[in-house]
Design an enzyme around this catalytic site. Structure first.
Site, short mmCIF file in Angstrom:
data_model
loop_
_atom_site.label_atom_id
_atom_site.label_comp_id
_atom_site.label_asym_id
_atom_site.label_seq_id
_atom_site.Cartn_x
_atom_site.Cartn_y
_atom_site.Cartn_z
N HIS A 21 -23.49 -23.35 -13.82
CA HIS A 21 -22.50 -24.37 -14.15
C HIS A 21 -22.60 -24.80 -15.61
CE1 HIS A 21 -20.85 -25.48 -10.08
NE2 HIS A 21 -21.87 -24.72 -9.76
N ASP A 113 -17.97 -31.60 -14.62
CA ASP A 113 -17.95 -30.54 -13.62
C ASP A 113 -17.19 -31.03 -12.39
OD1 ASP A 113 -18.90 -28.88 -11.27
OD2 ASP A 113 -20.00 -27.87 -12.88
#
Length: 455
Positions: A21, A113
């Site tokens: 990520h 995110d």
């Protein structure tokens, strides 16, 4: 590339504390910094203390997840970790924003995110523009959207699924959290909750490019203000316009580059199979042995990444092999390996980062998906983009050595392999065009920057 007034615009980027990520979001931060914006990446404090960080033009400032000494591995329960992260992370993120407000360069935008929808609420509280950053493919996101909105019933019934913008999918092509509905409920809820409040975000950013997922992007763009900004990989491998951008710049793992690069340099072009299953996937001992024996019997060179936590599963047959065909390493710079002329194909778990890196570098793939979005990615790379083959499991769910050997030879030696290689090269060209000056993703990044400057 720098626009007037950009140096006064400060962006805060907030990733999940996971290598897969962090990489694409950090890479996007570099693109913004190359246009003159001030950018701060805010991983967890544990990441800032334990990772190898070499990043120019992007400031790194840690925030607390409640586990500053041990991070995510400090606690065995993902449920407890993410609940604590939400509480402590919200407070720590707010404190960072408040501290920056008293400086000469307050934050103007929060890019978070998508797995942390609670971050949007923090950003809105301080009047920041907000952008939800999706690290998986648009096709996978579309599946989760349909499930979250009740447009795809679960558990899934029937052998196939037809959804707007997507090819007909067999049930085992769906993300594992959807196909195996009872599995990993904490992660299933996390992927579905990406759509909990995303309509409140000012922007939706996805690490993909238009031609790669044309139909599903058109469909999703009717629902959300999507901007494709990928492939989000270091510039040296694509357009070469971001100075000194040769690596992601933040790694949770350590590798000895000279070992595997010297080994690759001694191999002929297209002669090596690169094997890696990412930073999280875990294989059983029986499966590890079948992979080893299949690679050895294929009679091709192979470079296999086996994390230190998985080394104890390596079979004796690999140590006893005297052919010197294989090299096993604990970690490596995957992009540098994929870009090496010696690499002819990639045996992969089909994580989205690995998939889009391989697409960007024109490397054919052998798909061996494990869980989460990997089955969807495998479906696309085999049946839609036609740049790989997919292994078949036996009745025990194991990929046998003969299957590994067959797939390797199909790409490295067969007629189908030549077609796959030509397709892989075509997608490499399209990936570069997307992020190159004037390309679709490049224009989207410019538009994103321009809107921040006008806000």
């Amino acid at each position: 590339m720098k626009e007037e007034g950009a140096e006064e615009t400060h962006v805060l980027a907030f990733p999940i504390p996971s290598q897969g990520h962090i990489n694409p979001l950090l890479q996007f931060c570099k693109r913004l910094a190359s246009r003159g914006l001030k950018v701060t990446l805010a991983p967890t404090i544990f990441i800032t203390k334990s990772a190898h960080i070499e990043v120019n033009n992007v400031r790194v400032e840690g925030i607390s997840d409640g586990f500053d000494e041990g991070g995510m591995d400090a606690i065995k329960s993902p449920e407890v970790y993410f609940e604590r992260f939400k509480v402590v992370g919200s407070e720590s993120l707010a404190e960072l924003i408040e501290r920056q407000q008293s400086s000469g360069y307050p934050f103007k935008c929060l890019i978070y995110d998508s797995h942390m929808p609670w971050a949007l609420e923090v950003g809105k509280r301080f009047g920041l523009s907000t952008a939800s950053f999706f690290t998986q493919s648009c096709a996978t996101d579309a599946i989760y959207y349909n499930v979250k909105k009740g447009l795809l019933s679960t558990p899934v019934q029937g052998p196939t699924v037809s959804l707007p913008g997507l090819p007909v999918l067999e049930t085992h092509d769906l993300p594992s959290f959807v196909y195996y509905w009872g599995s990993y409920p904490i992660f299933r809820d996390s992927v579905l909750n990406q759509f909990q409040n995303v309509e409140q975000a000012d922007y939706v950013l996805i690490n993909t490019f238009d031609k790669l997922e044309d139909e599903v992007l058109k469909w999703m763009s009717n629902i959300y203000p999507i901007k494709t900004i990928g492939p989000s990989v270091p510039s040296i491998y694509l357009d070469k316009r971001v100075e000194d951008d040769k690596d992601y710049g933040l790694s949770l793992f350590e590798s000895r580059k000279e070992t595997y690069m010297d080994w690759l340099n001694m191999r002929e072009a297209g002669s090596v199979i690169y094997v890696s299953f990412g930073s999280l996937s875990e294989l059983g001992e029986e499966q590890m042995e079948e992979i080893a024996l299949g690679l050895i019997s294929s009679n091709h060179y192979f470079l296999w990444v086996v994390r230190k936590s998985e080394e104890n599963k390596l079979p004796k047959s690999l140590a006893e092999d005297k052919s010197e065909k294989g090299l096993v390493v604990a970690w490596c710079s995957q992009l540098e390996v994929l870009a090496h002329k010696a690499v002819g194909c990639f045996l992969t778990h089909c994580g989205w980062n690995s998939t889009i890196e391989s697409v960007s570098l024109g490397v054919p793939m052998i798909a061996m998906p494990q869980w989460t979005d990997q089955t969807m990615n495998a479906k696309f790379l085999v049946d839609v983009w036609e740049i790989g083959v997919r292994v078949e499991l036996d009745e025990k769910g194991i990929i046998r050595r003969k299957e590994i050997e067959k797939c390797v030879k199909e790409i490295m030696e067969g007629d189908r392999g030549e077609k796959i290689k030509r397709n892989a090269f075509r997608w490499k060209v399209l990936a570069k065009e997307a992020i190159d000056e004037g390309g679709s993703s490049d224009k989207n990044i410019d538009e994103f920057v321009a809107s921040l400057l006008c806000a």
